[in-house]
Design an enzyme around this catalytic site. Structure first.
Site, PDB file in Angstrom:
ATOM      1  N   TYR A  69     -10.659  -6.209  -8.462  1.00  0.00           N
ATOM      2  CA  TYR A  69     -10.947  -5.289  -9.560  1.00  0.00           C
ATOM      3  C   TYR A  69     -12.270  -5.663 -10.229  1.00  0.00           C
ATOM      4  O   TYR A  69     -12.753  -6.792 -10.089  1.00  0.00           O
ATOM      5  CB  TYR A  69      -9.839  -5.353 -10.615  1.00  0.00           C
ATOM      6  CG  TYR A  69      -8.581  -4.633 -10.227  1.00  0.00           C
ATOM      7  CD1 TYR A  69      -8.528  -3.247 -10.243  1.00  0.00           C
ATOM      8  CD2 TYR A  69      -7.438  -5.328  -9.863  1.00  0.00           C
ATOM      9  CE1 TYR A  69      -7.374  -2.569  -9.909  1.00  0.00           C
ATOM     10  CE2 TYR A  69      -6.269  -4.660  -9.522  1.00  0.00           C
ATOM     11  CZ  TYR A  69      -6.242  -3.277  -9.551  1.00  0.00           C
ATOM     12  OH  TYR A  69      -5.098  -2.613  -9.218  1.00  0.00           O
TER      13      TYR A  69
ATOM     14  N   GLN B 297       0.813  -1.224   0.000  1.00  0.00           N
ATOM     15  CA  GLN B 297       0.000   0.000   0.000  1.00  0.00           C
ATOM     16  C   GLN B 297       0.852   1.283   0.000  1.00  0.00           C
ATOM     17  O   GLN B 297       0.530   2.239  -0.686  1.00  0.00           O
ATOM     18  CB  GLN B 297      -0.888   0.001   1.238  1.00  0.00           C
ATOM     19  CG  GLN B 297      -2.335   0.198   0.869  1.00  0.00           C
ATOM     20  CD  GLN B 297      -3.266  -0.246   1.983  1.00  0.00           C
ATOM     21  OE1 GLN B 297      -2.849  -0.725   3.020  1.00  0.00           O
ATOM     22  NE2 GLN B 297      -4.549  -0.071   1.751  1.00  0.00           N
TER      23      GLN B 297
ATOM     24  N   ASP C  69       1.995   2.297  -3.472  1.00  0.00           N
ATOM     25  CA  ASP C  69       0.956   2.230  -4.492  1.00  0.00           C
ATOM     26  C   ASP C  69       0.682   3.606  -5.114  1.00  0.00           C
ATOM     27  O   ASP C  69      -0.126   4.385  -4.611  1.00  0.00           O
ATOM     28  CB  ASP C  69      -0.308   1.657  -3.822  1.00  0.00           C
ATOM     29  CG  ASP C  69      -1.414   1.380  -4.801  1.00  0.00           C
ATOM     30  OD1 ASP C  69      -1.278   1.755  -5.983  1.00  0.00           O
ATOM     31  OD2 ASP C  69      -2.428   0.799  -4.389  1.00  0.00           O
TER      32      ASP C  69
ATOM     33  N   SER D 274      -2.979   4.418  -6.155  1.00  0.00           N
ATOM     34  CA  SER D 274      -3.858   4.915  -5.091  1.00  0.00           C
ATOM     35  C   SER D 274      -3.549   6.368  -4.745  1.00  0.00           C
ATOM     36  O   SER D 274      -4.457   7.185  -4.625  1.00  0.00           O
ATOM     37  CB  SER D 274      -3.705   4.068  -3.825  1.00  0.00           C
ATOM     38  OG  SER D 274      -4.281   2.807  -4.034  1.00  0.00           O
TER      39      SER D 274
HETATM   40  P1  NAD Z   1     -10.011   1.169 -10.849  1.00  0.00           P
HETATM   41  O1  NAD Z   1      -9.363   2.508 -11.094  1.00  0.00           O
HETATM   42  O2  NAD Z   1      -9.550   0.006 -11.626  1.00  0.00           O
HETATM   43  O3  NAD Z   1     -11.590   1.348 -11.132  1.00  0.00           O
HETATM   44  C1  NAD Z   1     -12.340   2.342 -10.485  1.00  0.00           C
HETATM   45  C2  NAD Z   1     -13.673   1.786 -10.081  1.00  0.00           C
HETATM   46  O4  NAD Z   1     -14.482   1.589 -11.243  1.00  0.00           O
HETATM   47  C3  NAD Z   1     -13.616   0.432  -9.381  1.00  0.00           C
HETATM   48  O5  NAD Z   1     -14.217   0.543  -8.106  1.00  0.00           O
HETATM   49  C4  NAD Z   1     -14.412  -0.486 -10.301  1.00  0.00           C
HETATM   50  O6  NAD Z   1     -15.142  -1.477  -9.599  1.00  0.00           O
HETATM   51  C5  NAD Z   1     -15.321   0.496 -10.977  1.00  0.00           C
HETATM   52  N1  NAD Z   1     -15.970   0.022 -12.219  1.00  0.00           N
HETATM   53  C6  NAD Z   1     -15.429  -0.730 -13.212  1.00  0.00           C
HETATM   54  N2  NAD Z   1     -16.364  -0.990 -14.169  1.00  0.00           N
HETATM   55  C7  NAD Z   1     -17.494  -0.351 -13.778  1.00  0.00           C
HETATM   56  C8  NAD Z   1     -18.775  -0.204 -14.347  1.00  0.00           C
HETATM   57  N3  NAD Z   1     -19.115  -0.789 -15.502  1.00  0.00           N
HETATM   58  N4  NAD Z   1     -19.689   0.517 -13.675  1.00  0.00           N
HETATM   59  C9  NAD Z   1     -19.375   1.103 -12.492  1.00  0.00           C
HETATM   60  N5  NAD Z   1     -18.196   1.021 -11.901  1.00  0.00           N
HETATM   61  C10 NAD Z   1     -17.249   0.289 -12.541  1.00  0.00           C
HETATM   62  O7  NAD Z   1     -10.019   0.801  -9.316  1.00  0.00           O
HETATM   63  P2  NAD Z   1      -9.061   1.235  -8.141  1.00  0.00           P
HETATM   64  O8  NAD Z   1      -9.532   2.508  -7.575  1.00  0.00           O
HETATM   65  O9  NAD Z   1      -7.664   1.196  -8.634  1.00  0.00           O
HETATM   66  O10 NAD Z   1      -9.338   0.070  -7.086  1.00  0.00           O
HETATM   67  C11 NAD Z   1      -9.455  -1.273  -7.518  1.00  0.00           C
HETATM   68  C12 NAD Z   1      -9.501  -2.233  -6.362  1.00  0.00           C
HETATM   69  O11 NAD Z   1      -8.254  -2.275  -5.695  1.00  0.00           O
HETATM   70  C13 NAD Z   1     -10.503  -1.911  -5.301  1.00  0.00           C
HETATM   71  O12 NAD Z   1     -11.036  -3.130  -4.835  1.00  0.00           O
HETATM   72  C14 NAD Z   1      -9.716  -1.295  -4.200  1.00  0.00           C
HETATM   73  O13 NAD Z   1     -10.323  -1.407  -2.942  1.00  0.00           O
HETATM   74  C15 NAD Z   1      -8.479  -2.136  -4.301  1.00  0.00           C
HETATM   75  N6  NAD Z   1      -7.306  -1.475  -3.735  1.00  0.00           N
HETATM   76  C16 NAD Z   1      -6.517  -2.166  -2.869  1.00  0.00           C
HETATM   77  C17 NAD Z   1      -5.403  -1.561  -2.324  1.00  0.00           C
HETATM   78  C18 NAD Z   1      -4.524  -2.282  -1.391  1.00  0.00           C
HETATM   79  O14 NAD Z   1      -4.952  -3.160  -0.684  1.00  0.00           O
HETATM   80  N7  NAD Z   1      -3.246  -1.969  -1.388  1.00  0.00           N
HETATM   81  C19 NAD Z   1      -5.069  -0.256  -2.683  1.00  0.00           C
HETATM   82  C20 NAD Z   1      -5.902   0.408  -3.585  1.00  0.00           C
HETATM   83  C21 NAD Z   1      -7.006  -0.217  -4.117  1.00  0.00           C
END
Ligand code: NAD
Length: 378
Positions: free
Chosen positions: A226, A125, A128, A131
């Site tokens: 994702y 994290q 990242d 994020s």
């Molecule tokens: P991302 O930028 O890939 O996508 C943004 C959001 O768009 C996501 O929530 C996704 O579900 C949503 N999305 C995709 N298709 C869609 C649709 N058709 N309609 C509506 N929404 C849609 O995502 P992100 O912000 O990079 O995060 C992805 C995942 O990673 C999440 O589960 C987040 O909690 C997780 N995450 C984990 C960590 C960690 O543990 N280190 C850090 C950051 C994010």
């Protein structure tokens, strides 16, 4: 170990490391070289870097003398050709979208790490960049929308009458979307959000926003948190539900993304044409196609009195804190493979090193990138 920081290309205001991070890194016996003017758009002058302990050199000298080169955007072909075989490149290399770059890094026998494919684990994290930069994007997108909107966001009860709060709809509740919800709520707007991942419902509600539900979304454990591509039937249903909420909204912030693919199309032309006069759509998924049919990347489109902003580079518009966060992420990443004596200690058994290494010893080590490239050049 010598680490080099390059000036980013025209139009990018961030820098991969601010002087405050340089001084922390230098304490770990690492020498830092910085290209002239690299931090100028992030309010960090060459003298600030010198005071932090870095040497300021020309681009060519930084490239030739660094063991590890750190950038945000991938360097140009000419720069890569100047890097000596075996040296390390760290940046947001976007390997799924840029196979030519991956081939070039492989041919040049460079060891490359792409910060955008670091595993999204708890341990990773602090490294990242997706994020940290998405946090900036979600925040800044709402401020941009508020600046363009012709009314207030909060409800106001004044002697001159009562103003209703603005309605904000957020598409996609990942890192950027959740920050957009929090920012719009702080400004007093009434907020709703929609996502295909049911897991985010609680997070959305805990930030004080309503969760828009569309039944039948597909999720896949193998996608590791994702979103995945949805069926045509779901997409149709989703667009209808989004249409009903969009035409009542004043501001829409589009953040929905699917890793390595085109962004899902959620907001159709017909919906925009039925939105209220003066509404604002900010599409931060613009660089991968956008969530709105009328989005054009890096452009502002005025369509029937609705403004649609296609901007995937909001972090560059808030360069100081974006660079501060990016630099800290890089520093934490470097600590994974540079020991306290400042020596390189690359352990390919480590899941973060393995998960982010794209090329090494003339091979493409990242399996998914290798597969994606094979599909393009069988
Ligand atoms: P991302 O930028 O890939 O996508 C943004 C959001 O768009 C996501 O929530 C996704 O579900 C949503 N999305 C995709 N298709 C869609 C649709 N058709 N309609 C509506 N929404 C849609 O995502 P992100 O912000 O990079 O995060 C992805 C995942 O990673 C999440 O589960 C987040 O909690 C997780 N995450 C984990 C960590 C960690 O543990 N280190 C850090 C950051 C994010």
């Amino acid at each position: 170990m010598i680490v080099g920081i390059l000036k980013e290309p025209q139009g990018e205001n961030r820098v991969a490391m601010l002087p405050e991070t340089v001084s922390s890194i230098i304490k770990s016996k690492i020498k830092i070289l910085v290209e002239y003017g690299a931090g100028i758009n992030s309010l960090a002058g060459d003298n600030d870097y010198r005071e932090a302990g870095a040497d300021i050199l020309s681009r060519e000298e930084v490239i030739l003398r660094s063991d590890i080169l750190v950038t945000i955007h991938a360097p140009e072909k000419a720069d890569i050709e100047k890097m000596k075989p075996g040296r390390i490149l760290i940046g947001v290399l976007n390997p799924f979208m840029d196979p030519e770059l991956v081939n070039r890094l492989q041919e040049r026998a460079l060891t490359s790490f792409s910060l955008d494919v670091i595993p999204r684990s708890t341990r990773a994290q602090k490294m990242d960049v997706l994020s940290s930069q998405a946090t900036v994007a979600g925040y800044k997108a709402v401020l941009d929308a508020a600046g363009r909107f012709t009314g207030f966001l909060p409800m106001l009860m004044t002697a001159a009458g009562t103003i209703r709060p603005a309605k904000v709809l957020i598409l996609g509740a990942g890192v950027a979307g959740l920050q957009a919800i929090a920012t719009a709520r702080r400004l007093g707007a009434v907020v709703e959000a929609f996502d295909v991942r049911s897991a985010v419902k609680e997070e959305v509600q805990s930030l004080g926003a309503g969760f828009v539900e569309v039944e039948g979304a597909q999720e896949d454990i193998a996608a590791k948190g994702y979103a995945i591509e949805q069926s045509e039937e779901f997409k149709k249903k989703q667009r209808q539900v989004v249409h009903e909420h969009a035409i009542k909204s004043d501001i829409i912030i589009c953040t929905a993304q699917i890793p390595g693919r085109k962004a899902p199309l959620i907001l159709l032309r017909d919906t925009v044409e039925n939105m209220k006069t003066g509404s604002v759509v900010i599409d931060i998924a613009a660089s991968t196609g956008g969530n709105c049919e009328l989005t054009r990347n890096n452009e502002i489109v005025a369509h029937k009195q609705v403004t649609i902003v296609g901007n995937s580079n909001f972090p560059s518009e808030m360069p100081v804190d974006s660079s501060r966060m990016f630099g800290k992420n890089v520093m934490n990443f470097l600590e994974l493979f540079i020991n306290k004596e400042g020596e390189l200690n690359l352990n390919f058994e480590d899941d973060i090193i393995q998960g982010s290494c794209i090329t090494h010893n003339k091979e493409i080590l990242h399996l998914k990138v290798k597969e994606a490239i094979k599909k393009i050049n069988p």
